[in-house]
Scaffold this motif. Sequence first.
Motif, PDB file in Angstrom:
ATOM      1  N   UNK A 149      17.562   4.349   6.722  1.00  0.00           N
ATOM      2  CA  UNK A 149      16.704   3.674   6.103  1.00  0.00           C
ATOM      3  C   UNK A 149      15.555   4.626   5.461  1.00  0.00           C
ATOM      4  N   UNK A 150      14.832   4.371   4.582  1.00  0.00           N
ATOM      5  CA  UNK A 150      13.976   5.121   3.919  1.00  0.00           C
ATOM      6  C   UNK A 150      12.448   4.382   3.945  1.00  0.00           C
ATOM      7  N   UNK A 151      11.405   5.200   4.085  1.00  0.00           N
ATOM      8  CA  UNK A 151       9.941   4.672   4.217  1.00  0.00           C
ATOM      9  C   UNK A 151       9.256   5.480   3.132  1.00  0.00           C
ATOM     10  N   UNK A 152       8.547   4.530   2.148  1.00  0.00           N
ATOM     11  CA  UNK A 152       7.764   5.302   0.974  1.00  0.00           C
ATOM     12  C   UNK A 152       6.315   4.995   1.194  1.00  0.00           C
ATOM     13  N   UNK A 153       5.497   5.870   1.086  1.00  0.00           N
ATOM     14  CA  UNK A 153       4.105   5.700   1.065  1.00  0.00           C
ATOM     15  C   UNK A 153       3.450   5.900  -0.447  1.00  0.00           C
ATOM     16  N   UNK A 154       2.932   4.873  -1.065  1.00  0.00           N
ATOM     17  CA  UNK A 154       2.816   5.053  -2.432  1.00  0.00           C
ATOM     18  C   UNK A 154       1.476   4.712  -2.966  1.00  0.00           C
ATOM     19  N   UNK A 155       0.994   5.342  -3.877  1.00  0.00           N
ATOM     20  CA  UNK A 155      -0.121   4.806  -4.531  1.00  0.00           C
ATOM     21  C   UNK A 155       0.031   4.282  -5.991  1.00  0.00           C
ATOM     22  N   UNK A 156      -0.801   3.498  -6.664  1.00  0.00           N
ATOM     23  CA  UNK A 156      -0.640   3.033  -7.913  1.00  0.00           C
ATOM     24  C   UNK A 156      -1.594   3.798  -8.931  1.00  0.00           C
TER      25      UNK A 156
ATOM     26  N   UNK B 189      -3.237   1.824  -0.780  1.00  0.00           N
ATOM     27  CA  UNK B 189      -2.141   2.717  -0.811  1.00  0.00           C
ATOM     28  C   UNK B 189      -1.068   1.508  -0.150  1.00  0.00           C
ATOM     29  N   UNK B 190       0.252   1.818  -0.355  1.00  0.00           N
ATOM     30  CA  UNK B 190       1.336   0.862   0.170  1.00  0.00           C
ATOM     31  C   UNK B 190       2.380   1.654   0.821  1.00  0.00           C
ATOM     32  N   UNK B 191       2.812   0.858   1.845  1.00  0.00           N
ATOM     33  CA  UNK B 191       4.069   1.178   2.462  1.00  0.00           C
ATOM     34  C   UNK B 191       5.301   0.237   2.199  1.00  0.00           C
ATOM     35  N   UNK B 192       6.509   0.995   1.730  1.00  0.00           N
ATOM     36  CA  UNK B 192       7.523   0.056   1.502  1.00  0.00           C
ATOM     37  C   UNK B 192       8.672   0.603   1.980  1.00  0.00           C
ATOM     38  N   UNK B 193       9.426  -0.377   2.601  1.00  0.00           N
ATOM     39  CA  UNK B 193      10.731   0.092   3.544  1.00  0.00           C
ATOM     40  C   UNK B 193      11.669  -1.051   3.603  1.00  0.00           C
ATOM     41  N   UNK B 194      12.656  -0.881   4.215  1.00  0.00           N
ATOM     42  CA  UNK B 194      13.386  -2.110   4.652  1.00  0.00           C
ATOM     43  C   UNK B 194      12.991  -2.438   5.996  1.00  0.00           C
ATOM     44  N   UNK B 195      12.328  -3.870   6.290  1.00  0.00           N
ATOM     45  CA  UNK B 195      11.428  -3.733   7.270  1.00  0.00           C
ATOM     46  C   UNK B 195      12.295  -4.685   8.730  1.00  0.00           C
ATOM     47  N   UNK B 196      12.145  -4.176   9.819  1.00  0.00           N
ATOM     48  CA  UNK B 196      12.971  -4.665  11.042  1.00  0.00           C
ATOM     49  C   UNK B 196      12.400  -5.994  11.334  1.00  0.00           C
ATOM     50  N   UNK B 197      11.221  -6.437  10.777  1.00  0.00           N
ATOM     51  CA  UNK B 197      10.865  -7.782  11.379  1.00  0.00           C
ATOM     52  C   UNK B 197      11.649  -8.976  10.599  1.00  0.00           C
TER      53      UNK B 197
ATOM     54  N   UNK C 196      -5.747  12.759  -4.695  1.00  0.00           N
ATOM     55  CA  UNK C 196      -6.509  13.997  -4.757  1.00  0.00           C
ATOM     56  C   UNK C 196      -5.662  15.224  -4.270  1.00  0.00           C
ATOM     57  N   UNK C 197      -4.815  15.045  -3.323  1.00  0.00           N
ATOM     58  CA  UNK C 197      -3.786  16.123  -2.822  1.00  0.00           C
ATOM     59  C   UNK C 197      -2.756  16.455  -4.212  1.00  0.00           C
ATOM     60  N   UNK C 198      -2.602  15.341  -5.247  1.00  0.00           N
ATOM     61  CA  UNK C 198      -1.911  15.870  -6.130  1.00  0.00           C
ATOM     62  C   UNK C 198      -0.424  15.050  -6.211  1.00  0.00           C
ATOM     63  N   UNK C 199      -0.277  14.071  -5.418  1.00  0.00           N
ATOM     64  CA  UNK C 199       0.940  13.328  -5.130  1.00  0.00           C
ATOM     65  C   UNK C 199       0.532  11.701  -5.615  1.00  0.00           C
ATOM     66  N   UNK C 200       1.637  11.174  -6.114  1.00  0.00           N
ATOM     67  CA  UNK C 200       1.902   9.722  -6.349  1.00  0.00           C
ATOM     68  C   UNK C 200       2.549   9.111  -5.132  1.00  0.00           C
ATOM     69  N   UNK C 201       3.420   9.802  -4.430  1.00  0.00           N
ATOM     70  CA  UNK C 201       4.183   8.928  -3.659  1.00  0.00           C
ATOM     71  C   UNK C 201       4.845  10.107  -2.619  1.00  0.00           C
ATOM     72  N   UNK C 202       4.888   9.647  -1.276  1.00  0.00           N
ATOM     73  CA  UNK C 202       6.009  10.502  -0.443  1.00  0.00           C
ATOM     74  C   UNK C 202       6.840   9.374   0.164  1.00  0.00           C
ATOM     75  N   UNK C 203       8.335  10.117  -0.321  1.00  0.00           N
ATOM     76  CA  UNK C 203       9.444   9.613   0.301  1.00  0.00           C
ATOM     77  C   UNK C 203       9.831  10.117   1.666  1.00  0.00           C
TER      78      UNK C 203
END
Length: 383
Positions: free
Chosen positions: A56-63, A76-84, A103-110
């Motif tokens: 599974x992957x987990x993404x922290x994302x901005x808009x 910000x948003x966290x998107x993943x396949x959820x276990x619940x 501000x650190x220069x990233x839109x998203x961390x996967x």
Amino acid sequence: MGWNRKVLRVNLTAGTCTEEALNMQWADEYLGSRGLATKYLVSEIDPRVDPLSPDNKMIMATGPLTGTMASTGGRYTVVTKGPLTGAIACSNSGGFFGAEMKFAGWDMVIFEGKSAKPVWLYIENDKAELRDASGLWGKSCWETEEKIKEQLQDPLVRISSIGVSGENQVLYSCIVNDLHRAAGRSGVGAVMGSKNLKAVAIRGTKGVSGIKDFGAFLKATNDAKKVLADNAVTGQGLPKYGTQVLMNVINEIGALPTRNHRDVQFEDASKISAEAMHEKRASDGKTHLVTNAACFGCTIACGRISEIDKTHFTVKNSPKYWGASGGLEYEAAWALGAANGVGDLEALQYANLICNEQGMDQISFGDTVGAVMELYDLGILTA
Ligand code: SF4
């Protein structure tokens, strides 16, 4: 709009952090952190993947508005396949963490894979590295924030972390940032725990790039702020009472799920309402509410900062809970309170703090306790 056009990909199995270009076609077509991160997720994982497996992957994302002066744009948003639920989980949080990522220069961390041992990710502008988190494992979200800030000697670093709940992969664990804001729903904290990822700390000093016509943007955001300020809900109700303003309203119309949804009105709703947060306590003459608070750049400022009565049985022997902290929001006050038939505001504030401290979603937790209480009443569960 304010895209940095950069994605950070963190492979926890390999221990690598690599930069790649943001797919700008997707950024345009799936506007916002939720849509864009969901597009990335469904493009990269097998839909049948076990949510708590390394696949599974987990993404922290901005808009596109994150980190700008647009009201509500600090999220910000966290998107993943959820276990619940086994479905796509999308959990959103305010505070300052999302803006700092921008501000650190990233839109998203996967995040992908799973680390062999506990780690935390440190991002300082363009630099990103995984660090050993063995000394943080077993710590609460609050202790984790404190220890990372101490280690970095930087009080301004912004941190999202899991508590003991996420480490143990409780299915409704959340990811807590800025001490009391949380990507709270759907068990995203359990996915983070399954990857042995304890925390993400970000320090960014670059500001937001990519806005083409700054004058037009400034006018549009200022016009929108005026609309919010002139509106009775966003200009008065939410700043003064927060989301908890809904408690009496929903109770009055007979739609307040009470005692595990067995009743539709709660006789003590007014005692756990936003109005009650403003009342002075007999014990110390103070109000529960200390002040309202805003997420980054937001003029609505619906957040609550409150204090528990130091003499209340829940905290009288625990000075660490005497200071000001976040809450209550409507959903937490409802789930911990009405859903369980509890009309003691201090007790709700205390339960809310514990959930924030340990990274557990107040709403699912409160609702689960309500279900347990009904099952006990019915004799299906015993003491
Ligand atoms: S202050 Fe309230 S309205 Fe503004 S972003 Fe935060 S949660 Fe949303």
